[in-house]
Enzyme design. Sequence first.
Site, short mmCIF file in Angstrom:
data_model
loop_
_atom_site.label_atom_id
_atom_site.label_comp_id
_atom_site.label_asym_id
_atom_site.label_seq_id
_atom_site.Cartn_x
_atom_site.Cartn_y
_atom_site.Cartn_z
N HIS A 226 -11.37 56.69 51.20
CA HIS A 226 -11.67 57.06 49.81
C HIS A 226 -11.08 56.05 48.83
O HIS A 226 -11.78 55.52 47.96
CB HIS A 226 -11.12 58.47 49.55
CG HIS A 226 -11.35 58.97 48.17
ND1 HIS A 226 -12.38 59.83 47.86
CD2 HIS A 226 -10.69 58.75 47.01
CE1 HIS A 226 -12.34 60.11 46.57
NE2 HIS A 226 -11.32 59.47 46.02
N GLU A 227 -9.80 55.77 48.98
CA GLU A 227 -9.16 54.84 48.04
C GLU A 227 -9.75 53.45 48.17
O GLU A 227 -9.97 52.76 47.18
CB GLU A 227 -7.63 54.80 48.25
CG GLU A 227 -6.93 56.15 48.19
CD GLU A 227 -7.30 57.03 47.01
OE1 GLU A 227 -7.63 56.49 45.94
OE2 GLU A 227 -7.28 58.27 47.16
N HIS B 206 -13.08 53.18 46.48
CA HIS B 206 -12.97 53.11 45.01
C HIS B 206 -13.02 51.67 44.51
O HIS B 206 -13.32 51.44 43.34
CB HIS B 206 -11.66 53.74 44.54
CG HIS B 206 -11.74 55.19 44.17
ND1 HIS B 206 -12.76 55.72 43.40
CD2 HIS B 206 -10.91 56.24 44.44
CE1 HIS B 206 -12.55 57.02 43.21
NE2 HIS B 206 -11.44 57.37 43.84
N ALA C 243 -3.44 60.12 46.74
CA ALA C 243 -3.28 58.67 46.69
C ALA C 243 -3.99 58.12 45.47
O ALA C 243 -4.72 58.84 44.79
CB ALA C 243 -3.85 58.03 47.96
N GLU D 231 -6.02 54.57 43.74
CA GLU D 231 -6.81 53.37 44.08
C GLU D 231 -6.49 52.14 43.25
O GLU D 231 -7.35 51.27 43.10
CB GLU D 231 -8.29 53.72 43.93
CG GLU D 231 -8.78 53.93 42.46
CD GLU D 231 -8.84 55.39 42.01
OE1 GLU D 231 -8.11 56.22 42.58
OE2 GLU D 231 -9.61 55.68 41.08
N ASN D 232 -5.27 51.99 42.70
CA ASN D 232 -4.93 50.81 41.90
C ASN D 232 -5.45 49.53 42.54
O ASN D 232 -5.32 49.34 43.74
CB ASN D 232 -3.40 50.68 41.79
CG ASN D 232 -2.75 52.01 41.51
OD1 ASN D 232 -3.03 52.63 40.51
ND2 ASN D 232 -1.89 52.45 42.42
N GLU E 161 -3.25 56.63 36.40
CA GLU E 161 -4.39 57.50 36.15
C GLU E 161 -3.86 58.91 35.87
O GLU E 161 -2.96 59.37 36.58
CB GLU E 161 -5.33 57.55 37.35
CG GLU E 161 -6.60 58.31 37.02
CD GLU E 161 -7.61 58.37 38.17
OE1 GLU E 161 -7.30 57.94 39.29
OE2 GLU E 161 -8.71 58.89 37.93
#
Length: 850
Positions: A291-292, A295, A256, A258-259, A122
């Site tokens: 948060h991640e 996502h 971080a 979020e893959n 990203e």
Amino acid sequence: MKNPAPQTIYLSDYTPPAYLVDSVHLTFKLGATDTRVISRIAFRPNPDATSKEFFLHGQDLRFIGARIDGAPITPDLSAEGLRYNAPDAPFVFEAEVEISPSTNTSLEGLYMSNGMYCTQCEAEGFRKITYYPDRPDVMAVFTVRIEGDLPVLLSNGNPVAQGEGWAEWHDPWPKPAYLFALVAGDLVALSDSFTTRSGRKVDLNIWVRPGGDEAKRAFGMEALKKSMAWDEEVYGREYDLDLFNIVAVDDFNMGAMENKGLNIFNASAVLASPETATDADFERIEAIIAHEYFHNWTGNRITCRDWFQLCLKEGLTVFRDQQFTGDMRSHAVKRIDDAMVLRAHQFREDNGPLAHPVRPDSFVEINNFYTATVYEKGAEVIGMLKLLVGDADYAKALDLYFDRHDGDAATIEDWLRVFEDVTGRDLRQFARWYSQAGTPRLTVNESYADGTYQLHLRQETPPTPGQDTKKPLVLPIAVGLLNENGAEVVPTTVLEMTQAEQTFSFAGLSGKPTASILRNFSAPVIVKHDKTNAERAFLLAHDTDPFNRWDAGRTLAQDLLMRMVCDNATPDTGFLNGLAAVLRDDTLDPAFRALVLRLPSEEDTAQALFDAGHTPDPAVINDVHETLKLHIAQHLQDTLPRIYADMTVEGPYTPDAEPAGKRALGNAVLALQSKLDGGKAAAQQFASADNMTQQLGALRALLQIAKGENELAAFAAQWGHDRLVMDKWFALQVSLAPADQAAATAERLTVHPDFDIKNPNRFRAVFGGLRVNTAGFHHRSGAGYNLLADWLIRLDPLNPQTTARMITAFDTWKRYDMERQRKIRVALERIAGTSGLSGDTNEMVTRLLG
Ligand code: PHE
Ligand code: ZN
């Protein structure tokens, strides 16, 4: 080849992709300087396309060869990618390229960090891995084969097969390329599992390199499990793979990423132990893990059509992680923390040359738009929407959003439409929050007669770059009225303001009330309300809304600081007594009391002075802040030791909200106490601390009074082996250095053997430390400006993204005197004139110079 000419991209120019991708097969033959990436991509023409051009992004790739349906082709190659006259029918494209992870210091694409391979794609990093339509509206199913002689080889989704020196992965969920990830290294996992409410068992791993970090994984794992449970309970969202991996890396530009199924974290955003991490670190880690994880639904299952829609995933996901932290800890404290962050970073952005809407309408480099406006103001907009439609309709709208758009690359229009469809509301005016930049000023006037109280409200948004005229916004304004005994005569009511000027009436009152306006910070605006200090003190003592109670104290302090700067005022006993009453009130949460005790920052005072038409002098502001702290310490002299003792936490350390609140208040008291006892209590706390919160709190208290030389050395001796702890050591010295020594301290630390320009955490420790030392950075010598410019010029060729973020330190420059402005201009022009400057930094410096 390296720096393609900067090109402005416009939201209004969006066109659908010419080709869609059905499947992607990637093979990586890992080599530090010569990784081969072999791709096999099934394309088909997009029936909705407006152009037929076959273009694949590609950057810094060594082209080996390409084929279409098995036949070799010779495409047109440029610095931006590959063009070919491709069939107007489905076909298979294959390519082989070579890349060099070990020399990739930008930390975008595939790079190496301490012997480990990892990726960051990203927003537009995948194009540095292979040729591909690197845009979020192209979603595909990925199969990945990794070959390399490292023990752990990871990618997205589920493992399908592995052997000695290779592994294959398959991700069944179609995804945009920015969610691709690969990790290879000598790694060890903390493993656990979570069973979803429908009974799916998910394996969880947190991976680190062996050699010290193993003991720091447990907290992150608990946070992950709590996040998974919370998203099921509150949003009804389950995880959708059998495996969830988190990897900690030392070199990372952001917090971080979020893959899908393989989150990659800056080590500082996941690793924690009581000895090495502060309570604030624990809370931040819990929030970032959440948060991640969140996502996975808001970002991955439903992604963004294009990067202008970034707030679609980020604003919503920040809002969700804020709700989560409130549920885990304290809603009141979390709201105050979030408002402080918003005011410090987002209002600052709005006030300067970098102001932009939550959904920008143009950009040069998307990396430059991962901002407080997109993230934090983006979250505020969702909070307002929820307040306007109510909790029940918010929940319905979210269910509809997930139902309707699962698997989509969506837009803000799609998002707003689900709310319109659920509630029947017309949200066209509300949508201005996404397109109009700037912080609205809400001016409040009041009148009272014959039992009727009237609130006369006026909203006005100052011009921002490229947007001279502003329209009225929809403002949800939560108001409560108190009588003279502090009893609530009108409980919290949400007024919906839609006009530039509007009056709201409350009838049937038995006396003139005191209004508590913008409760719980119900809209991201600046309230201008000429309340008397007596009224503010009254609200500080009596408001039932904790946010406004805190804010009343804050406004009192800000007003006093400004009068101290402008009129040589001395702190009045009314203010000091109000503070003392809150501090001594044992019925109040210690975390809340610590927040009330915390003064506005010097940066806040500078902005407040500027807003009031003055030219702030950072040196004077620094003096005044120190003076006020001393007054407070003296006024509270008799109370401080008792409160400090009361804040002792019994038993082993836990990072929970309750003991953390006590430590926060204990440290706040200790800082004041140090002004009176020359650091005696702080030195004692440092010597006996068994956790980082208290060790660092003590060290900070000592450095603030220009002591702590021995403790700094002892700290380095104890923690020299621990990168994350040493980042604190680097940052603290610079951020708390006396103003005239700040730049010299930073410079001295850049020649420390452990300084590493290629490690963003370390670079940020030193230069982020300089930036937050407002008086030091803005010292009239200009040494701070020059040093930062020197180092940004050095960093830019290595890491454009971090350079472009750090240059925002200059974004308040227009508020200072001519001499400081001149020095900053020289520094900025020197950066702008550097040959080969990256597109990232070039865009930022151009905007800063206006
Ligand atoms: N998408 C990441 C997040 O918000 C942030 C990020 C952006 C990380 C760009 C790396 C690069 O969680
Ligand atoms: Zn995010």
